[in-house]
Design an enzyme around this catalytic site. Structure first.
Site, PDB file in Angstrom:
ATOM      1  N   CYS A   2       2.363   1.615  -1.873  1.00  0.00           N
ATOM      2  CA  CYS A   2       2.653   0.727  -0.746  1.00  0.00           C
ATOM      3  C   CYS A   2       1.351   0.559   0.007  1.00  0.00           C
ATOM      4  O   CYS A   2       0.902   1.474   0.695  1.00  0.00           O
ATOM      5  CB  CYS A   2       3.724   1.322   0.158  1.00  0.00           C
ATOM      6  SG  CYS A   2       4.135   0.257   1.580  1.00  0.00           S
ATOM      7  N   GLU A 108       4.475  -6.284  -2.652  1.00  0.00           N
ATOM      8  CA  GLU A 108       4.133  -5.686  -3.941  1.00  0.00           C
ATOM      9  C   GLU A 108       3.782  -6.812  -4.908  1.00  0.00           C
ATOM     10  O   GLU A 108       4.270  -7.934  -4.771  1.00  0.00           O
ATOM     11  CB  GLU A 108       5.306  -4.841  -4.467  1.00  0.00           C
ATOM     12  CG  GLU A 108       4.911  -3.846  -5.521  1.00  0.00           C
ATOM     13  CD  GLU A 108       3.748  -2.952  -5.089  1.00  0.00           C
ATOM     14  OE1 GLU A 108       2.601  -3.264  -5.484  1.00  0.00           O
ATOM     15  OE2 GLU A 108       3.976  -1.978  -4.366  1.00  0.00           O
TER      16      GLU A 108
END
Length: 227
Positions: A2, A108
């Site tokens: 992340c 992402e």
């Protein structure tokens, strides 16, 4: 992993969602549509002395208290759940300094041949989500104190597995007291919280490649595009 996120919710919404007492200090938190490591972001921790939750701003990228250089934080933006209680960079924070990282969504990238398509990932309700985090105090050689944090990651659920082989740990409200240390818990109980969030309670959508440049920071970054 992340490494990019969005937090555009107003600070008053954050304090309300995470039950921060109104008398606690309210930091200035500007809307951030493209938050990146080394930036200052808000976290929620439990202030044991006051017996209250606190909303504080810290640097993204955990710098262990024993580090000689702040650059160590670049390698510690995430903390893998596996072995988190034994890794030198994270074990002290895991035992004593756990926190929540509020985000509206994270980004992402999905590999498509030679290209990569960015996606925004959030709760299906589109509400604020709480990521499991660790925080730490570090004193620079010049005597300056820096507080920093890392986001805990785990194996992905079915939704996130389509994008990456890791995902941040998202915690439900009923687990917050234990994770923050408001309620006692042993290490196995804490590690049991570091599981993939239910896939059917999350959503994702393709967004502009502009999010790949940290200089771009505006609401258009989260608009759905044709994948």
């Amino acid at each position: 992993m992340c490494g990019r996120a969005r937090l555009s919710s107003d600070v008053s919404e954050i304090k309300l969602a995470f039950s921060i007492p109104p008398e606690r200090p309210t930091p200035n938190i500007p809307a951030n549509w493209n938050a990146a490591p080394t930036e200052d972001l808000p976290i929620i921790r439990y202030d044991t002395r006051a017996g209250q939750r606190s909303l504080d701003v810290m640097r993204w990228g955990l710098v262990p208290f024993w580090a000689k250089d702040i650059k160590v934080g670049f390698a510690n933006i995430n903390a893998k759940a596996e072995g988190i209680d034994s890794r030198p960079a994270f074990r002290e924070a895991f035992n004593r300094r756990r926190c929540l990282v509020p985000l509206d969504c994270f980004y992402e990238w999905k590999k498509l041949g030679k290209d990569r398509q960015p996606y925004a990932v959030g709760l299906a309700t589109r509400r604020l989500m709480a990521l499991a985090g660790l925080w730490e105090n570090w004193r620079s050689p010049a005597g300056e104190w820096v507080r920093s944090f890392a986001i805990v990651t785990t194996t992905p659920n079915e939704l996130c597995a389509e994008l990456h082989n890791r995902m941040p740990v998202v915690l439900k409200p009923e687990t917050w007291p234990v994770w923050l240390g408001e309620e006692p818990a042993d290490i196995p109980s804490l590690k049991a919280l570091l599981a993939p969030f239910p896939s059917d309670e999350m959503t994702c959508w393709p967004v502009s490649a502009r999010v790949g440049n940290v200089k771009n920071n505006d609401p258009s970054l989260i608009e759905r595009i044709a994948a």
